[in-house]
Design an enzyme around this catalytic site. Structure first.
Site, PDB file in Angstrom:
ATOM      1  N   HIS A 124      -7.009  -6.368  -0.140  1.00 47.54           N
ATOM      2  CA  HIS A 124      -5.944  -5.405   0.128  1.00 47.54           C
ATOM      3  C   HIS A 124      -4.884  -5.975   1.070  1.00 47.54           C
ATOM      4  CE1 HIS A 124      -4.282  -1.382  -0.034  1.00 47.54           C
ATOM      5  NE2 HIS A 124      -4.188  -1.350   1.284  1.00 47.54           N
ATOM      6  N   SER A 179       0.825  -1.193   0.000  1.00 46.60           N
ATOM      7  CA  SER A 179       0.000   0.000   0.000  1.00 46.60           C
ATOM      8  C   SER A 179       0.875   1.264   0.000  1.00 46.60           C
ATOM      9  CB  SER A 179      -0.952  -0.037   1.199  1.00 46.60           C
ATOM     10  OG  SER A 179      -1.946   0.948   1.104  1.00 46.60           O
ATOM     11  N   ASP A 211      -9.574  -6.304  -3.857  1.00 45.70           N
ATOM     12  CA  ASP A 211      -9.132  -5.073  -3.210  1.00 45.70           C
ATOM     13  C   ASP A 211     -10.048  -3.926  -3.598  1.00 45.70           C
ATOM     14  OD1 ASP A 211      -7.816  -3.028  -1.992  1.00 45.70           O
ATOM     15  OD2 ASP A 211      -5.899  -3.340  -2.992  1.00 45.70           O
TER      16      ASP A 211
END
Length: 507
Positions: A456, A310, A428
């Protein structure tokens, strides 16, 4: 509501009775009951007592946020969390005066082998990047194209819908072809039958030669070798994103530790057991990037592999761009597209800290909903055990507001010559798959792997798949550098969308 005074101590008591009614639209539903709160105000101190609290977690959060608004002080104590974990493998590094990061540094006992002396795979990385004033980005690969070998699924079988390699084609010329036509390199239109017809130059408007805004030429020779756990010159760096901690990499750390790899996993500032300054400027991208630079320079070996998740992908990109000779490979897990970072003006994280604290149960629920493919007891336990999304409202707000990095645009990513593995969880909801596909188009040496069962937090949901995929990439090296014809890639840097046709094929 009633107000009374204690005759002995002189303290003022305010009794508030609140009736909470069940509403289907609420994220968190409490039972129909009357809950009494006693707010005890004495001098400048405020205490909260809950008499009956079937929804104690949410109610306490709401009251803390209310007191934050009333007193002007944050309801969160922004300090490193206490940990009962053993000190073995944990270090506290002061990257700047008063700025301390917790780092887990593990060096397994292993039979060390000499670094590989073979030829490996040498790749001639030469590309010309031209930026035009209208926002178009022209990328020409002029060197030898690396042979992108197929990365297999954990069961050894290639999954055609799992791995996608996206390659940009040249923009179509007039006349505009339909779905059954293609355009070759010369601008000729190839019909469904395969016959090429020359374009009608009389009907094409004469275009004025565009003047480029700037031109970047990259010419380097890279040697890509297999990185084994028994090689003493290999180190793995894991970087988490917003709201995480080094604990989210627990499965990966254990897996690669058993294989003999040296592993370095830091806590970002304000996360985990690292220090948490109470100033928003401490959480800007540049401040965090300098922290990661200090950690990298402290623990770096000759061949370093960066794994980011991320927001942590941005710091891996920064290090790969700054230290191309020391960064050997990079893994980007749900990192998004190659766009410059800029905080949103209409984000919920622009609300005051006390309001965010009141909304923290809803935010946690939303993170669970969007971050995991399934929202069961297992996923809730994963969040709790791995200390994920467990930061104060102040840190969360400062982290989201500090994501400003205008230099990290498509040109910045196109200049990177390091081999990169892109891992994306199919479910995600934070990062669309199109963004990772766009990243694969811009990067020079990139693989894109989609894990169908992940979201995610794919490294926590599917640790076996992710670990196997990462290990295969660490061991990967190109057989040779076959010569191929140069190809041009056209992209639109202004809106981050491709201006040419994207062709997806399985590796």
């Amino acid at each position: 509501m009633c107000l009374c005074v204690d005759a002995v101590s002189g303290c003022v008591f305010l009794y508030i009775c609140i009736c909470i009614v069940k509403q289907p639209a609420m994220y968190y539903v409490l039972s129909d009951t009357v809950i009494a709160f006693i707010i005890h105000i004495q001098l400048t101190h405020v205490y909260v007592y809950v008499c009956e609290h079937p929804g104690a977690a949410m109610l306490t959060t709401l009251m803390d946020g209310l007191l934050c608004c009333l007193t002007g002080k944050s309801a969160n104590v922004v300090v490193p969390i206490e940990t009962s974990e053993p000190a073995d493998g944990y270090e506290f590094v002061e990257v700047k005066p008063g700025r301390v990061l917790r780092v887990r540094h593990v060096i397994p006992e292993r039979e060390v082998e000499e670094e590989p002396s073979g030829p490996g795979g040498s790749v001639h990385c030469k590309r010309k990047i031209t930026v035009y004033r209208n926002g178009q980005l022209l990328i020409e690969n002029l060197g030898d194209a690396v042979k992108q070998e197929r990365l297999h699924a954990p069961n050894g079988e290639a999954e055609p819908n799992c791995t996608v390699e996206v390659e940009l084609a040249d923009p179509p010329s007039n006349p505009t072809p339909n779905s059954d036509t293609k355009v070759d390199k010369t601008g000729s239109v190839i019909g469904a039958g395969g016959a090429a017809t020359a374009p009608d130059l009389t009907q094409q408007p004469r275009k004025r030669r565009r003047k480029p805004k700037r031109t970047v030429v990259i010419d380097s020779e890279r040697k890509i070798t297999s990185c084994k756990g028994t090689h003493a010159d290999v180190a793995l760096f894991f970087v988490h994103g917003v709201g995480g901690s080094l604990d989210i990499w627990g499965s990966q750390l254990d897996f690669f530790f058993r294989l003999g790899y040296e592993v370095i996993v830091p806590d970002l500032v304000g996360h985990g057991a690292s220090s948490a300054p109470q100033i928003a400027a401490a959480y800007t991208f540049y401040a965090l990037a300098e922290d990661m630079r200090a950690i990298f320079k402290r623990y770096a070996r000759k061949r370093n592999i960066l794994i980011g998740h991320s927001y942590g992908v941005s710091f891996c990109t920064f290090l790969a761009h700054e230290y191309p000779d020391q960064v050997h490979k990079v893994v980007m897990i749900n990192g998004g597209g190659p766009t410059a970072l800029e905080p949103s003006l209409c984000s919920i994280f622009n609300l005051p800290t006390c309001v965010l604290h009141c909304l923290s149960p809803c935010l946690s629920w939303s993170f669970l909903k969007a971050g995991f493919a399934h929202q069961g007891a297992k996923e809730k336990q994963l969040l709790k055990d791995n200390n994920a999304f467990n930061v104060s409202s102040f840190v969360l707000r400062a982290m989201m507001s500090g994501q400003y990095w205008p230099e990290g645009d498509e040109v910045y990513h196109a200049e990177i010559t390091v081999p990169i593995l892109l891992v994306h969880g199919m479910y995600d909801k934070f990062v669309p798959v199109e963004e990772d596909q766009r990243m694969a188009e811009i990067l020079l040496l990139a693989f894109l792997k989609i894990i169908n069962e992940g979201s995610h937090m794919v490294m926590m949901e599917c640790p076996e798949s992710v670990n196997t995929l990462l290990h295969e990439f660490f061991l990967w090296e190109p057989d040779s550098a076959p010569k191929s014809k140069p190809r041009s890639e056209t992209a639109n840097a202004s809106n981050g969308g491709a201006t040419s046709e994207s062709q997806a094929k399985n590796k």
